[in-house]
Design an enzyme around this catalytic site. Structure first.
Site, PDB file in Angstrom:
ATOM      1  CB  CYS A 257      25.382  21.798  41.569  1.00  0.00           C
ATOM      2  SG  CYS A 257      24.519  20.431  42.378  1.00  0.00           S
ATOM      3  CG  HIS A 343      27.778  22.933  46.220  1.00  0.00           C
ATOM      4  ND1 HIS A 343      26.998  23.973  45.772  1.00  0.00           N
ATOM      5  CD2 HIS A 343      27.060  21.808  46.007  1.00  0.00           C
ATOM      6  CE1 HIS A 343      25.857  23.500  45.317  1.00  0.00           C
ATOM      7  NE2 HIS A 343      25.872  22.186  45.451  1.00  0.00           N
ATOM      8  CD  GLU A 345      28.980  26.608  47.058  1.00  0.00           C
ATOM      9  OE1 GLU A 345      27.979  25.936  47.304  1.00  0.00           O
ATOM     10  OE2 GLU A 345      29.615  26.500  45.973  1.00  0.00           O
TER      11      GLU A 345
END
Length: 373
Positions: A257, A343, A345
């Site tokens: 990001c 993202h 994750e």
């Protein structure tokens, strides 16, 4: 409190547009750039994501608060959004493992929320007119006074916010006896990123956003990580300089990001503020190498200039957003570095892109093997 007789509240946009609703019961006024997230779940992770600092969140899911809150489902130590706009706010919750209701969670942190808003109309308006500064008021402040105060709020473009959310002192995460050591630059890092690195046998030292290269290097890391975070990447000149020093080591580097944008800027590729940005857990991305689509979690209002990236001799695009062809991932040809705009994750959201953490670890393994030869 009588939930059925809640006072009127307003959302005022910078262009003068007003949306009316009701206060959930927390009195006050709050300012930020209005944006919307299309996720159907994961509201607590959204509220605590440092990348949302200084933003007023509009929830497109009509029901917020229905499953309460859980202390484990956070991306930082506190709520990061400036305020919340929603359709139906649930004061009651029904999930067995929730630890409290959302109202109490907001009240403890004084988070201003306006409900009973026509969020479909609001999101449609933002889509047509772009993200802009706004104010939520639940305390009866006059519209003229709110307009005056709102005019003094700085625009997101040119606004440096990493310093507002970064740690002020270094700290460690994971098992100190882990196989790999990572120096992570905290521009607004999410806890689940650290969890993903730790479960892949990494011991991470997290440094403040303004840490110099020598201090990052002193941990003797096997790789470097540049985190997500809020605001415009362009003003982070010192961070860009430190990134160039990191890249010169040729040790593995992974950016997510804001970290992805910093890597682009460190290579002379510009970034720009998007009209609306990408925020949600269902954004389609194309992996150019595999030819497969990935459903991703995204949260960004700035992006890397694709034309400049396509013409760059040492950078190569690896992923693009299927909806608008914006840059979603890139790598360096001459350095051991890659990054993504989204993202991986994946909390909340899908797990299609979690392989990127494995790719980072694989790069570290290969780098260590080369050093031993």
């Amino acid at each position: 409190m009588n939930y059925t007789t809640r006072p009127q509240a307003i959302l005022l946009l910078a262009d003068g547009t007003i949306f009316y609703g009701k206060s959930i019961g927390i009195s006050g006024t709050t300012f930020g750039e209005v944006c919307f997230n299309t996720g159907m779940t994961g509201y607590q992770e959204i509220f605590t994501d440092p990348s949302y600092f200084a933003q007023i969140m509009v929830a497109t899911n009509p029901h917020i608060g229905n499953y309460g809150v859980n202390n484990e489902e956070v991306e930082s130590d506190k709520i990061m959004i400036s305020g919340l706009v929603c359709k139906n706010f649930s004061f009651n919750h029904s999930r067995p493992d929730s630890q409290s209701n959302l109202y109490d969670y907001f009240e403890k942190q004084n988070l201003i929320c306006i409900s009973d808003v026509d969020t479909r109309a609001l999101v449609s308006y933002i889509r047509d007119n772009g993200a802009q500064n706004s104010v939520i008021s639940t305390d009866g402040t006059s519209i003229e006074e709110l307009k005056k105060q709102l005019s003094q709020v700085p625009n997101m473009k040119g606004l440096e916010l990493a310093s507002k959310v970064s740690t002020t002192t270094p700290y460690f995460f994971g098992n100190e006896n882990a196989t790999y050591k990572i120096s992570a630059l905290d521009l607004g890092i999410k806890k689940n990123i650290l969890r993903n690195l730790a479960k892949r046998d990494c011991y991470i030292k997290i440094f403040p956003y303004n840490t110099n290269f020598e201090e990052l290097k002193s941990f003797n890391p096997d790789g470097y990580f540049l985190s997500n975070g809020p605001g415009d990447p362009d003003p982070l000149i010192e961070v860009q300089g430190v990134t160039r020093e990191i890249l010169n080591t040729n040790k593995p580097v992974f950016g997510i990001c804001l970290g992805h944008q910093i890597i682009a800027l460190a290579n002379g590729v510009s970034t720009y503020k998007m009209f609306n940005g990408h925020r949600g857990i269902n954004h389609p991305v194309m992996n150019i190498a595999t030819g497969k689509g990935e459903i991703t979690s995204q949260n960004h209002g700035f992006a890397v200039n694709r034309e400049e990236l396509d013409n760059h001799q040492d950078l190569e695009i690896t992923h693009y957003h299927i909806n608008d062809n914006t840059v979603a991932g890139m790598k360096m040809k001459s350095k051991n570095c890659f990054s993504v705009q989204y993202h991986p994750e994946a909390s909340p959201g899908p797990h299609d892109s979690s392989y990127l953490f494995d790719q980072f670890i694989e790069n570290i393994k290969n780098s260590k093997l080369l050093q031993e030869v």
